[in-house]
Each structure stands twice: as structure tokens, then as C-alpha cells.
Design a protein around this motif. Structure first.
Motif, PDB file in Angstrom:
ATOM      1  N   VAL A  61       0.876  -1.183   0.000  1.00 26.27           N
ATOM      2  CA  VAL A  61       0.000   0.000   0.000  1.00 26.27           C
ATOM      3  C   VAL A  61       0.904   1.221   0.000  1.00 26.27           C
ATOM      4  O   VAL A  61       1.869   1.286   0.764  1.00 26.27           O
ATOM      5  N   ASP A  62       0.596   2.191  -0.862  1.00 29.16           N
ATOM      6  CA  ASP A  62       1.501   3.323  -1.042  1.00 29.16           C
ATOM      7  C   ASP A  62       0.748   4.653  -1.056  1.00 29.16           C
ATOM      8  O   ASP A  62       0.056   4.972  -2.022  1.00 29.16           O
ATOM      9  N   LYS A  84      -5.841  -4.382  -1.707  1.00 25.14           N
ATOM     10  CA  LYS A  84      -7.140  -4.044  -1.119  1.00 25.14           C
ATOM     11  C   LYS A  84      -7.284  -4.587   0.307  1.00 25.14           C
ATOM     12  O   LYS A  84      -7.646  -3.851   1.229  1.00 25.14           O
ATOM     13  N   SER A  85      -7.027  -5.872   0.469  1.00 26.49           N
ATOM     14  CA  SER A  85      -7.196  -6.486   1.790  1.00 26.49           C
ATOM     15  C   SER A  85      -6.194  -5.938   2.791  1.00 26.49           C
ATOM     16  O   SER A  85      -6.520  -5.735   3.968  1.00 26.49           O
ATOM     17  N   THR A  86      -4.974  -5.694   2.340  1.00 26.44           N
ATOM     18  CA  THR A  86      -3.973  -5.091   3.227  1.00 26.44           C
ATOM     19  C   THR A  86      -4.449  -3.732   3.704  1.00 26.44           C
ATOM     20  O   THR A  86      -4.315  -3.387   4.883  1.00 26.44           O
ATOM     21  N   LEU A  87      -5.020  -2.955   2.800  1.00 26.22           N
ATOM     22  CA  LEU A  87      -5.530  -1.635   3.173  1.00 26.22           C
ATOM     23  C   LEU A  87      -6.634  -1.756   4.219  1.00 26.22           C
ATOM     24  O   LEU A  87      -6.671  -0.987   5.191  1.00 26.22           O
ATOM     25  N   VAL A 207     -15.666  -3.319   7.931  1.00 23.62           N
ATOM     26  CA  VAL A 207     -14.873  -3.621   6.741  1.00 23.62           C
ATOM     27  C   VAL A 207     -15.311  -4.988   6.225  1.00 23.62           C
ATOM     28  O   VAL A 207     -15.223  -5.984   6.945  1.00 23.62           O
ATOM     29  N   CYS A 208     -15.816  -5.032   5.008  1.00 23.49           N
ATOM     30  CA  CYS A 208     -16.242  -6.290   4.381  1.00 23.49           C
ATOM     31  C   CYS A 208     -15.166  -6.681   3.377  1.00 23.49           C
ATOM     32  O   CYS A 208     -15.069  -6.089   2.298  1.00 23.49           O
ATOM     33  N   ASP A 209     -14.344  -7.657   3.741  1.00 23.98           N
ATOM     34  CA  ASP A 209     -13.203  -8.044   2.918  1.00 23.98           C
ATOM     35  C   ASP A 209     -13.570  -9.232   2.040  1.00 23.98           C
ATOM     36  O   ASP A 209     -13.498 -10.372   2.485  1.00 23.98           O
ATOM     37  N   LEU A 239     -16.644  -0.232   4.474  1.00 25.67           N
ATOM     38  CA  LEU A 239     -15.571  -0.264   3.482  1.00 25.67           C
ATOM     39  C   LEU A 239     -15.708  -1.622   2.826  1.00 25.67           C
ATOM     40  O   LEU A 239     -15.369  -2.651   3.423  1.00 25.67           O
ATOM     41  N   PHE A 240     -16.231  -1.637   1.601  1.00 29.46           N
ATOM     42  CA  PHE A 240     -16.594  -2.894   0.947  1.00 29.46           C
ATOM     43  C   PHE A 240     -15.536  -3.239  -0.093  1.00 29.46           C
ATOM     44  O   PHE A 240     -15.449  -2.609  -1.150  1.00 29.46           O
ATOM     45  N   ILE A 241     -14.735  -4.241   0.208  1.00 29.22           N
ATOM     46  CA  ILE A 241     -13.603  -4.642  -0.632  1.00 29.22           C
ATOM     47  C   ILE A 241     -14.031  -5.797  -1.529  1.00 29.22           C
ATOM     48  O   ILE A 241     -14.550  -6.808  -1.051  1.00 29.22           O
ATOM     49  N   SER A 242     -13.817  -5.646  -2.830  1.00 31.05           N
ATOM     50  CA  SER A 242     -14.205  -6.703  -3.764  1.00 31.05           C
ATOM     51  C   SER A 242     -13.478  -6.515  -5.089  1.00 31.05           C
ATOM     52  O   SER A 242     -13.064  -5.408  -5.430  1.00 31.05           O
TER      53      SER A 242
END
Length: 351
Positions: A61-62, A84-87, A207-209, A239-242
Motif C-alpha cells: 500500500v503506497d 485491497k485487503s492489506t488496506l 470492513v467487508c473483505d 468499506l466494501f472490498i471486492s
């Protein structure tokens, strides 16, 4: 959530008591619930496994910045491995960032002490991708759902048990099955149980990973509708990660597009899907199968390979694959800048 747990004092008082310190003042009305500023994370490679990688690091992540308003869903989308998941884990401080800051309702998450962080985590929860892996196989589902209440000393044992049963009913499961174990449920039912556990403490942010990626399409729709219903009832933000653009479009108020650890475009969902600006976003949307040939979106095919996160190129990280790249793109990294209200793009085409 009405009746899910015994009544308690105001959230600010709870946080101050649990943290054992005076908490910073909350954000003024209308401010963001979550503010992320310049968040970065690198991981050192294991030279015992990869001898050639001694001293090398992966930029996961940067310098990521964004905000989420109360009750809003921000969809985070991008290819697998983009960070994404790391964030998501950095936001919750499940892993420690190398740089940058995270604030929840004006209260610092990064830099918070152990007791203060525990108090903040009452307001932040996560739903993982694999519900079977995230549930303890030796605990009944009622015990698993009640565990957050136990961790924060909410209610008596009887009250926590009753709260678990009410939460099961809230996510569409039979409260009488609280004594069963995770292996006795289907994948979709286990994810409902994981969601019930995540909302037990009435968090402000979940957070939905990749919370539906492991489920059948028909079950995905049920879980997505459940998440939208819970958001309307409880006023939570997501925060919906997909990696699934159709899913992200269905649930999100705003969408952020991530590429190799950085956000390259962020906008209201309708605006981004109707008029994407970054060439990577354009290519992503063009890759989604259309219902009819007339609805198909056309974009120049991407060429080249994704750069290695171990040895990132100078300039724009997408330049080697971008059909509109200019010499400047290979030399100077573009900043994420506003091109319209609530629409930011990191691209020299809009400098």
C-alpha cells in the motif's frame, strides 16, 4: 440495534472509560467518519525462502488517502494482489502501517495505545472472506456471536445469550440454532453468522473483505441485500472490498479503484460507472460482460505485464500497459487530484 444488548452510557463516555484516558473531541457534524491520510505499508521478503530477495521489500500500500462519511459505503475495487485487503487491515490496525494516519470520528487509530485502541475497536469490525475459517469450530454459533460482548463486558451471560439469539434472527437465521456449530451450516448461513458477530457491538464502521466472493451467486445476492438492510437499520458505514465490479456497483455510494497499492480514481458510484476517467478504470469496466451486445463497452486492450511490486517503475505504475501513455507518464508519478466535485483521478491526462 434495538434490544441486541443491555443499554449502556453514551459512546464517548464508554470510550473514555475503556481507554482510561481522555479521548479527543469527535468530528463536527457533517465531517467524515473515517479519514485515511497517506497510508503506506511494505513487507520484507523472506530470504530464507527466496535467497535472492535478501533486503528486498514489497510495496503493498503506497500513500493512500480517502474518507468515508457516516452511513456511507465506499467500494474498493481492483485486481487481485493490488493491496485491497492489506488496506482494510491497516484501517483497523490489524497490521501496523509504515506511514500515514487513520482517524475514526476524529480519534486517532494509528498511534493509539493498547487500551485506547481496544475502545476504538468497539466501533470498527470486519467480515472476512472465508466464514468457516473466521469462526471457531469449537464454539457454538451463539457463543461466537456473543464473544465480542464478552470481550467488552457487555451484559450478563444470560443477556449475552439472548442478544446472540436476537442477532441470529436479525440476519435471517433461526434463533433456536444458537447451540449448533459452524460445520452444521451452509456457506451463506456461516457468513450471516459472521455478520451477526460483526454487528454485535453496534459498530460505526464494518470492513467487508471479499465478504461474498466465496459464495454462490444466488447466495451472494441474499448477503448483499442483508448488508444493505442492516446499513439502513443501524446506520453503519462500510468499506466494501471486492474484485467484482457488479457487486461493488450494487452496494456502494462511492467507489475507489486501486492499482498496485495506490488509488487511481475515486468518485460517486453512478458517476464512476457512467463516466470513468482513468484508463485503468475504463479497461476494468470494459471487461465486465454485458447483458446485450449493444450495451457492451469498448476500450483499447491492455498490453504488457503488471509491474512487480518488488521493483516498481518510475512514473505512473500503469504507464507500461496504458494505451494513452505519454513520455511524461514514464517519468513522473501523477498525484490524485480533483477533476470534479467528489471525483479524483491520478492521471496526467487531467493535470
Amino acid at each position: 440495534m434495538t434490544g441486541a444488548a443491555p443499554a449502556h452510557t453514551s459512546r464517548e463516555a464508554d470510550l473514555s472509560r475503556d481507554a482510561g484516558a481522555t479521548m479527543p473531541p469527535a468530528t463536527p457534524a457533517g465531517g467524515p467518519l473515517l479519514r485515511v491520510d497517506g497510508l503506506s505499508k511494505q513487507f520484507a521478503l523472506d530470504d530464507a525462502v527466496l535467497p535472492w530477495a535478501k533486503g528486498r521489500r514489497v510495496q503493498a500500500v503506497d500513500n493512500v488517502s480517502f474518507e468515508i462519511a457516516p452511513g456511507q459505503t465506499l467500494g474498493l475495487v481492483g485486481e487481485s494482489g493490488c493491496g485491497k485487503s492489506t488496506l482494510g487491515r491497516l484501517v483497523l490496525r490489524l497490521i501496523e502501517p509504515d506511514a500515514g494516519s487513520v482517524a475514526l470520528d476524529g480519534m486517532a487509530v494509528t498511534g493509539a495505545g493498547k487500551r485506547q485502541l481496544k475502545a476504538l475497536r468497539r466501533r470498527m469490525q470486519i467480515v472476512f472472506q472465508n466464514p468457516f475459517g473466521s469462526l471457531n469450530a469449537r464454539m457454538s454459533v451463539g457463543e461466537a456471536i456473543a464473544e465480542p460482548l464478552l470481550a467488552f463486558g457487555v451484559g450478563s451471560r444470560t443477556e449475552r445469550s439472548e442478544a446472540a439469539r436476537r442477532l441470529l434472527a436479525l440476519v435471517g437465521l433461526d434463533p433456536g440454532h444458537a447451540g449448533r456449530y459452524p460445520h452444521e451450516f451452509s456457506g451463506g448461513q456461516r457468513q450471516r453468522i459472521a455478520i451477526a458477530r460483526a454487528i454485535a457491538l453496534e459498530p460505526d464502521l464494518v470492513v467487508c473483505d471479499e465478504a461474498v466472493s466465496a459464495l454462490d451467486v444466488s447466495v451472494q445476492a441474499q448477503i448483499l441485500n442483508l448488508l444493505k438492510d442492516l446499513k439502513a437499520r443501524l446506520g453503519m458505514a462500510y468499506l466494501f472490498i471486492s474484485h467484482d465490479l457488479a457487486v461493488v456497483r450494487h452496494v456502494s455510494d462511492r467507489v475507489a479503484v486501486m492499482y498496485l497499492g495506490s488509488i487511481v480514481e475515486i468518485a460517486e458510484a453512478d458517476r464512476l460507472f457512467a463516466d470513468p476517467k482513468h484508463p485503468y478504470t475504463v479497461a476494468l469496466l470494459a471487461s465486465v460482460p454485458a447483458e446485450t451486445p449493444a450495451a457492451r463497452k469498448h476500450a483499447a486492450p491492455l498490453e504488457g505485464q503488471v509491474p512487480s511490486p518488488i521493483d516498481l517503475p518510475p512514473g505512473c505504475r500503469f504507464a507500461g500497459r496504458c494505451p494513452r501513455a505519454m513520455p511524461r507518464c514514464h517519468e513522473e508519478r501523477p498525484a490524485l487530484r480533483a477533476i470534479a466535485p467528489d471525483h479524483k483521478v491520478a492521471c496526467h491526462l487531467y493535470a
